[in-house]
Design an enzyme around this catalytic site. Structure first.
Site, PDB file in Angstrom:
ATOM      1  N   PRO A 107     -15.413  -7.194   0.630  1.00  0.00           N
ATOM      2  CA  PRO A 107     -15.625  -5.775   0.084  1.00  0.00           C
ATOM      3  C   PRO A 107     -14.451  -5.327  -0.783  1.00  0.00           C
ATOM      4  O   PRO A 107     -13.337  -5.463  -0.474  1.00  0.00           O
ATOM      5  CB  PRO A 107     -15.544  -5.137   1.590  1.00  0.00           C
ATOM      6  CG  PRO A 107     -15.318  -6.043   2.503  1.00  0.00           C
ATOM      7  CD  PRO A 107     -15.254  -7.260   2.080  1.00  0.00           C
ATOM      8  N   ALA A 116      -7.525  -9.692  -6.495  1.00  0.00           N
ATOM      9  CA  ALA A 116      -6.674 -10.940  -6.894  1.00  0.00           C
ATOM     10  C   ALA A 116      -7.361 -11.969  -6.587  1.00  0.00           C
ATOM     11  O   ALA A 116      -7.205 -13.234  -7.324  1.00  0.00           O
ATOM     12  CB  ALA A 116      -5.419 -10.705  -5.527  1.00  0.00           C
ATOM     13  N   ASP A 158      -0.394 -10.138  -3.004  1.00  0.00           N
ATOM     14  CA  ASP A 158      -2.041 -10.577  -2.947  1.00  0.00           C
ATOM     15  C   ASP A 158      -2.144 -11.863  -3.911  1.00  0.00           C
ATOM     16  O   ASP A 158      -2.520 -12.796  -3.336  1.00  0.00           O
ATOM     17  CB  ASP A 158      -2.783  -9.523  -3.510  1.00  0.00           C
ATOM     18  CG  ASP A 158      -2.896  -8.053  -2.607  1.00  0.00           C
ATOM     19  OD1 ASP A 158      -2.050  -8.054  -1.564  1.00  0.00           O
ATOM     20  OD2 ASP A 158      -3.752  -7.290  -2.885  1.00  0.00           O
TER      21      ASP A 158
HETATM   22  C1  MEV Z   1      -1.656  -4.484  -1.351  1.00  0.00           C
HETATM   23  O1  MEV Z   1      -2.430  -5.474  -0.601  1.00  0.00           O
HETATM   24  C2  MEV Z   1      -0.290  -4.450  -0.998  1.00  0.00           C
HETATM   25  C3  MEV Z   1       0.614  -3.324  -1.359  1.00  0.00           C
HETATM   26  O2  MEV Z   1       2.084  -3.675  -0.874  1.00  0.00           O
HETATM   27  C4  MEV Z   1       0.681  -3.156  -2.890  1.00  0.00           C
HETATM   28  C5  MEV Z   1       1.392  -4.473  -3.521  1.00  0.00           C
HETATM   29  O3  MEV Z   1       2.222  -4.914  -2.818  1.00  0.00           O
HETATM   30  O4  MEV Z   1       1.533  -4.434  -4.745  1.00  0.00           O
HETATM   31  C6  MEV Z   1       0.141  -2.025  -0.744  1.00  0.00           C
END
Ligand code: MEV
Length: 329
Positions: A107, A116, A158
């Site tokens: 999703p 990613a 990610d």
């Molecule tokens: C997103 O999956 C994780 C965050 O910490 C953003 C990032 O690390 O770039 C919210």
């Protein structure tokens, strides 16, 4: 000849948001595949299709749109074109004559790393197609540079998780080996169904960091202590401690304003069914939460999350990142 890359999805167990400011994050890959298939095509175009989103765009070598099918097709597929461009640049080849199919059930906008997974998969598949497979470091660098173009200030967690796979400990652009080959506990993932932009919530925390540096530093210090303790607890398989640390991490995420009523409803439901711990995962503001529970309680926790309006998603751990292969006709 075709090349195909399969990327897992990811969840963050500890340290999201604080990782952007230089803290440690702990994340892992889950079996929720995104498949990117690339094939040489005659002519100048780069044609990209997403089977699940029902969109298709053909780009010229310069990135102009030559053909577009489906609503918001460019928004969905421009990042894939950028991944193609970066990959061709790395290979010192002109960017044209390629068709790409993206298939994914992950999703979108729910904090599971869908963008990613597509970027990492596209870069890997192109390296494979031209028989010059990229190293994991090259795949990560390319996908991270793309994410910086799209989101401004991402941490790269990610892209690193999906590239390297397994249980990952990440800080300042690098994976450290402290969690090595440890297996994570079974997680339950609850989706609020509320789509949101990670960039918006990263921006919110970045503003707090700039405007109230002392306040932010105190919270980030506590978040780092939690991540360090979580590394030990995960390595030793102390699930009760992992659960308590997840609860403590959630308090800090609420303090920096990235939680939401929808997330908190699912988190409260999981805890009331005796989960050992629960927190949001990823960008927050909506998207998904995770819970950890003893085996004997997990059915009750799943039911509680569903009764509270959440959708429980498949969450099987996979110990690997993206994998690409060539298919000769
Ligand atoms: C997103 O999956 C994780 C965050 O910490 C953003 C990032 O690390 O770039 C919210």
């Amino acid at each position: 000849m075709k090349a195909r890359a399969v990327s897992p999805a990811k969840v963050i167990l500890f340290g999201e948001h604080f990782v952007v400011g230089g803290n440690t994050a702990i994340s892992m890959t889950i079996d929720f595949p995104t498949t990117v298939t690339v094939e040489r095509e005659s002519g100048e175009r780069v044609s990209i299709e997403s089977r699940d989103l029902h969109v298709k765009v053909a780009f010229s070598q310069q990135g102009e749109i030559v053909e577009s099918v489906g609503s918001n097709a460019e928004t969905a597929l421009r990042p894939v074109f950028e991944a193609v461009r970066v990959s061709f640049e790395k290979l010192h080849l002109p960017c044209h004559g390629l068709s790409i199919m993206v298939e994914s059930r992950v999703p979108i906008g729910m904090g599971l790393g869908s963008s990613a997974a597509t970027a990492v998969g596209t870069v890997s598949a192109i390296g494979e197609l031209f028989k010059r497979p990229f190293t994991q470091q090259e795949i990560f660098d390319a996908a991270y540079s793309l994410e910086r173009m799209v989101h401004g200030h991402p941490s790269g967690v990610d892209q690193a998780t999906i590239t390297y796979g397994g249980l990952v400990c990440y800080r300042n652009g690098a994976v450290d080996s402290r969690l090595g080959h440890s297996s994570p506990p079974t997680l339950l993932i609850g989706n609020t169904g509320k789509r949101r932009s990670t960039g918006e919530f990263v921006g919110k925390v970045t503003r707090l960091r700039k405007e109230q540096p002392e306040e932010y530093a105190k919270i980030a210090f506590d978040a780092q202590k939690i991540a360090e303790s979580a590394i030990e607890a995960l390595r030793d398989g102390r699930n009760e401690d992992v659960g308590s640390l997840m609860n403590a991490n959630q308090v800090l995420l609420e303090k920096v304003g990235v939680s939401s009523p929808e997330l908190e409803k699912l988190i409260a439901a999981a805890r009331s069914a005796r989960a050992l711990g629960a927190k949001l995962t990823g960008g927050g503001g909506g998207g998904c939460m995770i819970a950890i529970a003893d085996k004997s309680k997990s059915k009750a926790v799943v039911e509680a999350i569903e009764r509270a309006g959440g959708q429980v998603l498949p969450s099987a751990f996979v110990p690997y990142g993206v994998r690409a292969s060539l298919e000769e006709d």
